[in-house]
Structure formats: C-alpha cells, structure tokens
Write a protein that holds these residues in place. Structure first.
Motif, PDB file in Angstrom:
ATOM      1  N   UNK A   1       0.964  -1.174  -0.100  1.00 33.89           N
ATOM      2  CA  UNK A   1       0.132   0.160   0.052  1.00 33.89           C
ATOM      3  C   UNK A   1       0.922   1.074   0.127  1.00 33.89           C
ATOM      4  N   UNK A   2       2.007   1.091   0.832  1.00 32.89           N
ATOM      5  CA  UNK A   2       2.810   2.369   0.834  1.00 32.89           C
ATOM      6  C   UNK A   2       4.022   2.247   0.054  1.00 32.89           C
ATOM      7  N   UNK A   3       4.246   1.102  -0.538  1.00 28.39           N
ATOM      8  CA  UNK A   3       5.341   0.904  -1.569  1.00 28.39           C
ATOM      9  C   UNK A   3       6.375   0.973  -0.619  1.00 28.39           C
ATOM     10  N   UNK A   4       6.471   0.148   0.313  1.00 29.07           N
ATOM     11  CA  UNK A   4       7.666   0.352   1.239  1.00 29.07           C
ATOM     12  C   UNK A   4       8.616  -0.803   1.244  1.00 29.07           C
ATOM     13  N   UNK A   5       9.991  -0.694   0.878  1.00 31.55           N
ATOM     14  CA  UNK A   5      10.638  -2.063   0.913  1.00 31.55           C
ATOM     15  C   UNK A   5      10.626  -2.823   2.170  1.00 31.55           C
ATOM     16  N   UNK A   6      10.669  -2.077   3.241  1.00 31.42           N
ATOM     17  CA  UNK A   6      10.683  -2.427   4.606  1.00 31.42           C
ATOM     18  C   UNK A   6       9.869  -1.421   5.571  1.00 31.42           C
ATOM     19  N   UNK A   7       9.721  -1.832   6.735  1.00 34.61           N
ATOM     20  CA  UNK A   7       8.947  -1.084   7.374  1.00 34.61           C
ATOM     21  C   UNK A   7       9.335   0.517   7.642  1.00 34.61           C
ATOM     22  N   UNK A   8      10.704   0.353   8.067  1.00 33.80           N
ATOM     23  CA  UNK A   8      11.327   1.854   8.109  1.00 33.80           C
ATOM     24  C   UNK A   8      10.774   2.890   7.071  1.00 33.80           C
ATOM     25  N   UNK A   9      10.311   2.163   6.016  1.00 36.71           N
ATOM     26  CA  UNK A   9       9.949   3.225   4.634  1.00 36.71           C
ATOM     27  C   UNK A   9       8.612   3.643   4.947  1.00 36.71           C
TER      28      UNK A   9
ATOM     29  N   UNK B   1       8.084   9.111   8.032  1.00 33.83           N
ATOM     30  CA  UNK B   1       8.413  10.152   7.346  1.00 33.83           C
ATOM     31  C   UNK B   1       9.741  10.147   7.073  1.00 33.83           C
ATOM     32  N   UNK B   2      10.148  10.681   6.185  1.00 32.22           N
ATOM     33  CA  UNK B   2      11.518  10.697   5.498  1.00 32.22           C
ATOM     34  C   UNK B   2      12.587  11.439   6.412  1.00 32.22           C
ATOM     35  N   UNK B   3      11.780  12.452   6.995  1.00 30.31           N
ATOM     36  CA  UNK B   3      12.974  13.229   7.939  1.00 30.31           C
ATOM     37  C   UNK B   3      13.339  12.134   9.067  1.00 30.31           C
TER      38      UNK B   3
ATOM     39  N   UNK C   1      16.097   9.548   7.942  1.00 38.02           N
ATOM     40  CA  UNK C   1      17.182  10.137   7.637  1.00 38.02           C
ATOM     41  C   UNK C   1      18.015  10.394   9.033  1.00 38.02           C
ATOM     42  N   UNK C   2      17.027  10.800  10.163  1.00 40.65           N
ATOM     43  CA  UNK C   2      17.639  10.922  11.321  1.00 40.65           C
ATOM     44  C   UNK C   2      18.066   9.509  11.976  1.00 40.65           C
ATOM     45  N   UNK C   3      17.371   8.557  11.762  1.00 42.03           N
ATOM     46  CA  UNK C   3      17.985   7.184  12.073  1.00 42.03           C
ATOM     47  C   UNK C   3      19.032   6.795  11.230  1.00 42.03           C
ATOM     48  N   UNK C   4      19.169   6.861  10.224  1.00 39.07           N
ATOM     49  CA  UNK C   4      20.165   6.492   9.134  1.00 39.07           C
ATOM     50  C   UNK C   4      21.462   7.320   9.848  1.00 39.07           C
ATOM     51  N   UNK C   5      21.382   8.616  10.085  1.00 43.35           N
ATOM     52  CA  UNK C   5      22.630   9.265  10.494  1.00 43.35           C
ATOM     53  C   UNK C   5      23.191   8.855  11.836  1.00 43.35           C
ATOM     54  N   UNK C   6      21.908   8.611  12.853  1.00 35.28           N
ATOM     55  CA  UNK C   6      22.258   8.151  14.123  1.00 35.28           C
ATOM     56  C   UNK C   6      23.034   6.724  14.135  1.00 35.28           C
ATOM     57  N   UNK C   7      22.384   5.790  13.289  1.00 35.03           N
ATOM     58  CA  UNK C   7      23.106   4.554  13.150  1.00 35.03           C
ATOM     59  C   UNK C   7      24.643   4.259  12.676  1.00 35.03           C
TER      60      UNK C   7
END
Length: 244
Positions: free
Chosen positions: A148-156, A159-161, A164-170
């Motif tokens: 429904x949300x065209x999401x490869x995984x639940x992270x998608x 919200x994009x912001x 990105x915060x999670x990606x930077x933190x990881x």
C-alpha cells in the motif's frame, strides 16, 4: 559472556515484554474517539517497573519506543488480520499485544527461543501463543501494508525526515563511558589481543577496534556495528562500561 537478555533476533525474556508493555501503555498515542479502533485499557499512571539488569532496562525501553514509532502500522496489522479485537484478551493487555507483535515481526514471525532461565509470565505466554497462531495472517497484513505504501521495509513507512535521522544516528560511532569506580582504562587496554585493537583516530574504526576520546580519557568509541555484541559483554552487565 553471560546469558543474554536478547539473543540476537530470537526474542526477549518475559519480564522485558511486561516492562515494555507498561512503558508503552504510558506513552502510546491517544487517538480521537471517532478514530479509536484499538483500545488500551488500564490507567496512564507512572508504571512500577522492576528490571533484572541494565540490559533488561535498555531492551524494555527500546521495545516500547519501537512499538510507539510503528503504532499505526501495528494497529492496522491487528485489525486487517482480524486478530483484534479478541474477546479473550482484555483491553488491559492491548499494550502487551502491540509490543509483542512488534517483536514478532522483527523476528520475521519466527518462534521465540525461550531460555531455561526465563521465568514464565502467564500473560506473556498467552499473548505469544495467540499471536503465533495467527502469524500467517499477520505476515500477510504486513505485506499488504508495505504494498500500500510501496515500502521495501517497515522503516520506509516512517516520514522521510525521521528515516534520515535514524540513518545518521546508526552511522555514528558508539560512545561508551568507563565506570572508573569499577575499572580503569589500563585494564581495558589489557584486553587488546583478545578481540579489540586500539586505533588512534575515529576515522580508523572498523570491526573489532576502539578509540579513546581525545577530549575525555574516560570515554571510548566503537564502531556502531558492534552495538549488540558490546552490550552482551560482562563489562556492560557489571556496569563497568556504560553506553552513552
């Protein structure tokens, strides 16, 4: 190493689920009555929590906040699969249902490995059995949500912001405090050759390496990829090292 509270992706101890449910009960998003399809019973008073150790505490809060982060997704999975509502599960256990559902999907709907040391909690075992009996329907509901949300995984679905915060933190190095009341830096450095090697610059961190902060000699930095492995060391269980 000691017996881990979290064994890779094989699940938590019963008490971790109970504590996570109590935390989630107090922080979950309250929706308007006309949109409230999933009901959370009980009160919102500060929960009484009893943690086995620092690792259990960390896992309980992580599980609760992950459930909060994906609350909309988890509720839709429960509704879409017709797993909720269930007359045999009172509203007081909805928070436990949600946090355990998050953990179940995080394990790819695989059965939990239960340690012999794990003291059973009746409500946890009841919810676990109930969710696992509907794992196929729940997995299908998750798949429909992602389509429904065209999401490869639940992270998608976030919200994009926030993503990105999670990606930077990881990607940031792990900062670890040395509890100098229990151990000294020299004792840690004596562990070189037993798996960890000291590097002089944060940019050189890779695999089993660590560095000493140039501004604070009581702080160590490790590659972020080692988080779970580090937290299962005796040094953390004994509070000789503390994750910032």
């Amino acid at each position: 190493k000691r017996t881990m509270t979290l064994i890779e992706k094989n699940g938590c101890h019963d008490t971790v689920y109970m504590n996570a449910a109590k935390i989630f009960q107090g922080i979950h998003t309250e929706k308007a009555k006309d949109r409230m399809l999933v009901r959370y019973g009980g009160d919102s008073a500060p929960p009484v929590l009893a943690f086995k150790d620092a690792s259990s505490q960390r896992l309980s809060y992580e599980l609760a906040f992950n459930a909060l982060k994906y609350q909309d997704l988890l509720e839709e999975m429960l509704l879409d699969s017709c797993v909720y509502p269930c007359h045999s599960i009172p509203d007081e256990l909805t928070s436990l249902l949600v946090v355990m559902l998050y953990d179940l999907q995080d394990r790819k709907f695989q059965a939990r490995e239960i340690s012999d040391e794990d003291e059973p909690v009746a409500d946890v075992r009841k919810i676990e059995h109930y969710l696992y009996s509907f794992k196929t329907k729940l997995a299908a509901a998750l798949a429909r949500y992602r389509i429904k949300y065209d999401a490869p995984s639940i992270e998608y679905v976030l919200p994009e912001t926030i993503r990105k915060q999670h990606q930077r933190a990881s990607a940031l190095p792990l900062c670890v405090w040395i509890n100098t009341f229990k151990i000294r830096l020299q004792a840690l450095q004596d562990r070189e050759g037993k798996g960890f090697t000291k590097v002089e610059s944060v940019s050189d961190l890779d695999h089993y390496t660590y560095g000493v902060d140039q501004h604070c000699s009581d702080m160590l930095v490790f590659p972020s990829s080692l988080k779970e492995e580090l937290l299962n060391l005796d040094l953390f269980a004994d509070s000789k090292l503390l994750l910032q």
